[in-house]
Motif scaffolding. Structure first.
Motif, PDB file in Angstrom:
ATOM      1  N   ARG A 199      55.285  36.324  35.757  1.00  0.00           N
ATOM      2  CA  ARG A 199      54.897  35.228  35.383  1.00  0.00           C
ATOM      3  C   ARG A 199      54.337  34.882  35.724  1.00  0.00           C
ATOM      4  O   ARG A 199      54.014  33.250  35.023  1.00  0.00           O
ATOM      5  CB  ARG A 199      56.072  35.190  36.913  1.00  0.00           C
ATOM      6  CG  ARG A 199      57.406  34.954  37.120  1.00  0.00           C
ATOM      7  CD  ARG A 199      57.779  36.021  38.565  1.00  0.00           C
ATOM      8  NE  ARG A 199      59.203  36.650  38.343  1.00  0.00           N
ATOM      9  CZ  ARG A 199      59.195  38.034  38.099  1.00  0.00           C
ATOM     10  NH1 ARG A 199      58.146  38.615  38.182  1.00  0.00           N
ATOM     11  NH2 ARG A 199      60.383  38.188  37.726  1.00  0.00           N
ATOM     12  N   THR A 200      52.635  35.321  36.012  1.00  0.00           N
ATOM     13  CA  THR A 200      51.417  34.739  35.999  1.00  0.00           C
ATOM     14  C   THR A 200      51.116  35.152  34.302  1.00  0.00           C
ATOM     15  O   THR A 200      50.115  33.802  34.009  1.00  0.00           O
ATOM     16  CB  THR A 200      50.194  35.375  36.614  1.00  0.00           C
ATOM     17  OG1 THR A 200      50.869  35.626  37.914  1.00  0.00           O
ATOM     18  CG2 THR A 200      49.149  34.657  37.373  1.00  0.00           C
ATOM     19  N   THR A 201      50.745  35.590  33.754  1.00  0.00           N
ATOM     20  CA  THR A 201      50.432  35.980  32.286  1.00  0.00           C
ATOM     21  C   THR A 201      51.669  35.570  31.325  1.00  0.00           C
ATOM     22  O   THR A 201      50.276  34.901  30.583  1.00  0.00           O
ATOM     23  CB  THR A 201      51.033  37.581  32.260  1.00  0.00           C
ATOM     24  OG1 THR A 201      50.134  38.283  32.466  1.00  0.00           O
ATOM     25  CG2 THR A 201      50.284  37.766  30.069  1.00  0.00           C
ATOM     26  N   ALA A 202      52.535  34.113  31.566  1.00  0.00           N
ATOM     27  CA  ALA A 202      52.279  33.495  31.713  1.00  0.00           C
ATOM     28  C   ALA A 202      51.846  31.054  31.862  1.00  0.00           C
ATOM     29  O   ALA A 202      52.570  31.023  30.680  1.00  0.00           O
ATOM     30  CB  ALA A 202      54.242  32.800  31.433  1.00  0.00           C
ATOM     31  N   ASN A 203      51.212  31.584  32.280  1.00  0.00           N
ATOM     32  CA  ASN A 203      50.502  30.522  32.639  1.00  0.00           C
ATOM     33  C   ASN A 203      48.918  30.648  32.317  1.00  0.00           C
ATOM     34  O   ASN A 203      48.318  31.012  33.186  1.00  0.00           O
ATOM     35  CB  ASN A 203      51.111  29.695  34.141  1.00  0.00           C
ATOM     36  CG  ASN A 203      50.531  28.860  34.545  1.00  0.00           C
ATOM     37  OD1 ASN A 203      49.281  28.435  33.728  1.00  0.00           O
ATOM     38  ND2 ASN A 203      50.315  28.241  35.602  1.00  0.00           N
ATOM     39  N   PRO A 204      48.325  30.350  31.526  1.00  0.00           N
ATOM     40  CA  PRO A 204      47.381  30.504  30.776  1.00  0.00           C
ATOM     41  C   PRO A 204      46.065  29.303  32.268  1.00  0.00           C
ATOM     42  O   PRO A 204      45.066  29.916  31.991  1.00  0.00           O
ATOM     43  CB  PRO A 204      46.864  29.213  29.901  1.00  0.00           C
ATOM     44  CG  PRO A 204      48.702  28.977  29.232  1.00  0.00           C
ATOM     45  CD  PRO A 204      49.636  29.583  29.765  1.00  0.00           C
TER      46      PRO A 204
ATOM     47  N   ALA B 251      42.119  31.082  35.878  1.00  0.00           N
ATOM     48  CA  ALA B 251      41.890  31.041  37.411  1.00  0.00           C
ATOM     49  C   ALA B 251      41.381  32.602  37.712  1.00  0.00           C
ATOM     50  O   ALA B 251      39.832  32.194  38.589  1.00  0.00           O
ATOM     51  CB  ALA B 251      42.823  30.250  38.479  1.00  0.00           C
ATOM     52  N   LEU B 252      41.656  33.145  37.752  1.00  0.00           N
ATOM     53  CA  LEU B 252      42.348  34.069  37.950  1.00  0.00           C
ATOM     54  C   LEU B 252      40.395  34.804  37.224  1.00  0.00           C
ATOM     55  O   LEU B 252      40.271  36.237  37.342  1.00  0.00           O
ATOM     56  CB  LEU B 252      43.210  35.085  37.820  1.00  0.00           C
ATOM     57  CG  LEU B 252      44.384  35.320  37.881  1.00  0.00           C
ATOM     58  CD1 LEU B 252      45.297  36.390  37.511  1.00  0.00           C
ATOM     59  CD2 LEU B 252      44.033  35.728  40.026  1.00  0.00           C
ATOM     60  N   ALA B 253      40.841  34.283  36.109  1.00  0.00           N
ATOM     61  CA  ALA B 253      39.661  35.306  35.420  1.00  0.00           C
ATOM     62  C   ALA B 253      38.269  34.867  35.989  1.00  0.00           C
ATOM     63  O   ALA B 253      37.213  35.159  36.134  1.00  0.00           O
ATOM     64  CB  ALA B 253      39.687  34.504  33.417  1.00  0.00           C
ATOM     65  N   ASP B 254      38.148  33.348  36.124  1.00  0.00           N
ATOM     66  CA  ASP B 254      36.622  32.737  37.018  1.00  0.00           C
ATOM     67  C   ASP B 254      36.556  33.525  37.479  1.00  0.00           C
ATOM     68  O   ASP B 254      35.486  33.581  38.600  1.00  0.00           O
ATOM     69  CB  ASP B 254      37.243  31.530  37.518  1.00  0.00           C
ATOM     70  CG  ASP B 254      37.217  31.076  35.444  1.00  0.00           C
ATOM     71  OD1 ASP B 254      36.848  31.163  34.496  1.00  0.00           O
ATOM     72  OD2 ASP B 254      38.050  30.122  35.977  1.00  0.00           O
ATOM     73  N   ALA B 255      37.757  34.081  38.617  1.00  0.00           N
ATOM     74  CA  ALA B 255      36.967  34.471  39.995  1.00  0.00           C
ATOM     75  C   ALA B 255      36.857  35.941  39.674  1.00  0.00           C
ATOM     76  O   ALA B 255      36.607  36.973  40.240  1.00  0.00           O
ATOM     77  CB  ALA B 255      39.172  34.448  41.012  1.00  0.00           C
ATOM     78  N   LEU B 256      37.146  36.551  38.559  1.00  0.00           N
ATOM     79  CA  LEU B 256      37.057  38.036  37.720  1.00  0.00           C
ATOM     80  C   LEU B 256      35.654  38.332  37.921  1.00  0.00           C
ATOM     81  O   LEU B 256      35.095  39.112  37.297  1.00  0.00           O
ATOM     82  CB  LEU B 256      38.010  38.716  37.473  1.00  0.00           C
ATOM     83  CG  LEU B 256      38.953  39.018  38.416  1.00  0.00           C
ATOM     84  CD1 LEU B 256      40.266  39.315  36.724  1.00  0.00           C
ATOM     85  CD2 LEU B 256      39.196  40.509  39.359  1.00  0.00           C
ATOM     86  N   LYS B 257      34.756  36.974  36.934  1.00  0.00           N
ATOM     87  CA  LYS B 257      33.592  36.884  36.861  1.00  0.00           C
ATOM     88  C   LYS B 257      32.711  37.916  37.877  1.00  0.00           C
ATOM     89  O   LYS B 257      32.709  37.997  39.274  1.00  0.00           O
ATOM     90  CB  LYS B 257      32.880  36.186  36.814  1.00  0.00           C
ATOM     91  CG  LYS B 257      33.697  35.146  35.629  1.00  0.00           C
ATOM     92  CD  LYS B 257      32.664  34.181  34.894  1.00  0.00           C
ATOM     93  CE  LYS B 257      33.187  33.525  33.846  1.00  0.00           C
ATOM     94  NZ  LYS B 257      33.360  32.285  34.068  1.00  0.00           N
TER      95      LYS B 257
ATOM     96  N   ILE C 297      47.973  38.575  24.504  1.00  0.00           N
ATOM     97  CA  ILE C 297      46.644  38.706  23.894  1.00  0.00           C
ATOM     98  C   ILE C 297      45.379  37.293  24.434  1.00  0.00           C
ATOM     99  O   ILE C 297      44.305  37.775  24.852  1.00  0.00           O
ATOM    100  CB  ILE C 297      47.263  38.622  22.216  1.00  0.00           C
ATOM    101  CG1 ILE C 297      47.570  39.775  21.566  1.00  0.00           C
ATOM    102  CG2 ILE C 297      45.272  38.091  22.135  1.00  0.00           C
ATOM    103  CD1 ILE C 297      47.283  40.189  20.566  1.00  0.00           C
ATOM    104  N   GLY C 298      46.287  35.909  24.336  1.00  0.00           N
ATOM    105  CA  GLY C 298      45.569  35.399  24.993  1.00  0.00           C
ATOM    106  C   GLY C 298      44.896  35.827  26.564  1.00  0.00           C
ATOM    107  O   GLY C 298      43.603  35.373  26.614  1.00  0.00           O
ATOM    108  N   ALA C 299      46.278  35.960  27.747  1.00  0.00           N
ATOM    109  CA  ALA C 299      45.599  36.350  29.050  1.00  0.00           C
ATOM    110  C   ALA C 299      44.155  37.553  29.235  1.00  0.00           C
ATOM    111  O   ALA C 299      43.272  37.799  29.435  1.00  0.00           O
ATOM    112  CB  ALA C 299      46.786  36.356  29.812  1.00  0.00           C
ATOM    113  N   LEU C 300      44.805  38.723  27.905  1.00  0.00           N
ATOM    114  CA  LEU C 300      44.233  39.701  28.139  1.00  0.00           C
ATOM    115  C   LEU C 300      42.384  39.153  27.142  1.00  0.00           C
ATOM    116  O   LEU C 300      41.544  39.581  27.836  1.00  0.00           O
ATOM    117  CB  LEU C 300      44.153  40.637  26.548  1.00  0.00           C
ATOM    118  CG  LEU C 300      45.377  41.590  27.408  1.00  0.00           C
ATOM    119  CD1 LEU C 300      46.627  42.751  26.133  1.00  0.00           C
ATOM    120  CD2 LEU C 300      45.059  41.996  28.165  1.00  0.00           C
TER     121      LEU C 300
ATOM    122  N   ALA D  28      47.945  37.066  42.188  1.00  0.00           N
ATOM    123  CA  ALA D  28      48.052  36.151  41.151  1.00  0.00           C
ATOM    124  C   ALA D  28      47.442  34.778  41.315  1.00  0.00           C
ATOM    125  O   ALA D  28      47.379  33.608  40.324  1.00  0.00           O
ATOM    126  CB  ALA D  28      49.905  35.352  41.724  1.00  0.00           C
ATOM    127  N   THR D  29      46.280  34.793  42.807  1.00  0.00           N
ATOM    128  CA  THR D  29      45.190  33.708  43.160  1.00  0.00           C
ATOM    129  C   THR D  29      43.728  33.567  42.660  1.00  0.00           C
ATOM    130  O   THR D  29      43.853  34.732  42.580  1.00  0.00           O
ATOM    131  CB  THR D  29      45.988  32.852  44.469  1.00  0.00           C
ATOM    132  OG1 THR D  29      45.400  34.011  44.810  1.00  0.00           O
ATOM    133  CG2 THR D  29      47.094  32.614  43.762  1.00  0.00           C
TER     134      THR D  29
END
Ligand code: PEP
Ligand code: MN
Length: 354
Positions: A109-114, A119-125, A145-148, A88-89
């Motif tokens: 709960r996390t997907t609901a918060n862009p 922040a997760l996406a940035d950490a996954l780069k 879809i936005g989260a994906l 989640a972080t």
């Protein structure tokens, strides 16, 4: 925005769908290892356990965090299963990768918060890990879809979605309403995206897991994620919805894994018939609208209101009853005629206000 995807290539003994199983939470090293060994013994290839647990209220078991990660690494080493946990972080991502977690999932709960998803996406780069994105708690396909897209935008191409149902104020049969039309629409919009069903969080009850699994397979889902615990009644979270590895094995043995590939000839012919019927339906609807417009002209000339409630109720009731005689759900027919009526009213409004 299209997603850039590559196949998940997850191991499965069921040719047509993979199964992820394991407890809601990693509670103790013993519980994790015992459950994992039992699952591996039943032929399960992918183990799940929550290490960080999002809880509705403070005071519940929120997961052990980092100290539980070596237990997951042990599962991997001793059973050969792939291991999955929720992140989640950015710190969770970093730690999970440090301990060799193979699959990360983003919780509802996390997907609901862009902000959190970005922040997760940035950490996954720059990583090559597999990520599954659960639907947001609220029934909002665009948010899902936005989260994906955010995660995929960070270069994560081994990506999938998990359908875990949608929260509602009124508690009904399910803990989270499945609202199947939403994952079906997700599949229509993103046909290459693997979609996994989580019957445990949809149902909230272990007796509803089997029929939900079958329903998901019948709808062409690519996998299942099911909560399984060596001693479900003593689970520290989600006790009512967990099953033993033994019961899970029984459920899976009864499932019918359908062939999702196309059967060219028979299907093609039947689909052609469907196309023709759909064309006829649209033609008929256009004819019906034309008559509605004539009625609109009449109402305008005679100063009548557009909606005449008695007539509207009569249509809904009669059509509903007719439909049920022909084996179509009354409510479904009523819904269809509500939509048709709405469009008729819109067209008559145009005439009256011209
Ligand atoms: C879970 O998988 O244990 C979980 C917390 O799920 P969700 O995010 O779907 O509520
Ligand atoms: Mn759970």
């Amino acid at each position: 925005m299209e997603l850039r995807l590559q196949p998940l290539n997850l191991p499965s003994d069921q040719e047509r769908a993979f199964i992820i199983a394991g407890p809601c939470s990693a509670e103790t090293e013993e519980q994790v290892i015992t459950t994992a060994k039992q699952l591996a013994g039943k032929g399960c290839h992918i183990f799940r356990a929550g290490v960080w647990k999002p809880r509705t209220k403070p005071g519940g078991f929120e997961g052990h965090g980092e100290p539980a990660l070596p237990w997951m690494a042990r599962v991997k080493k001793e059973t050969g299963m792939l291991v999955a946990t929720e992140v989640a972080t950015p710190e969770h991502v970093e730690l999970a990768l440090k301990y060799g977690i193979d699959i990360l999932w983003v919780g509802a709960r996390t997907t609901a918060n862009p902000f959190a998803v970005q922040a997760l996406a940035d950490a996954l780069k720059g990583t090559d890990v597999t990520v599954l994105v659960k639907n947001p708690v609220n029934p909002d396909l665009e948010l899902w879809i936005g989260a994906l897209q955010r995660i995929n935008g960070a270069g994560v191409t081994k990506l999938g979605a998990v359908h875990r149902g949608f929260s509602s104020y009124e508690k009904k049969l399910y803990r989270n309403e499945p609202m199947w039309q939403i994952p079906i629409e997700l599949k229509r919009r993103l046909p290459e995206l693997p979609v996994v069903c989580d019957p445990s969080h949809i149902s909230g009850r272990r007796d509803l897991i089997a029929p939900l699994c079958q329903q998901a397979l019948d709808l062409g889902f690519d996998g299942l994620i099911v909560e399984s615990h060596c001693d479900p009644d003593k689970a520290w979270s989600d006790a009512a919805q967990q099953v033993t590895p033994e019961v899970l094995d029984f459920i899976v043995s009864r499932l019918i894994f359908r062939d999702t590939s196309e059967h060219p000839d028979t299907l093609k012919d039947l689909r052609k018939e469907i196309d023709e019927i759909d064309n006829d339906l649209i033609d008929l609807l256009a004819k019906r609208m034309k008559i509605c417009r004539s009625i609109g002209e009449y109402k305008k000339e005679n100063g009548m209101t557009i909606v005449q409630t008695r007539r509207y109720s009569e249509i809904l009731d009669k059509r509903g009853a007719q439909g049920s005689l022909l084996g179509i759900d009354t409510l479904c027919i009523k819904n269809i005629f509500e939509h048709i009526h709405e469009e008729s009213v819109r067209q008559q409004m145009e005439i009256i206000n011209r």
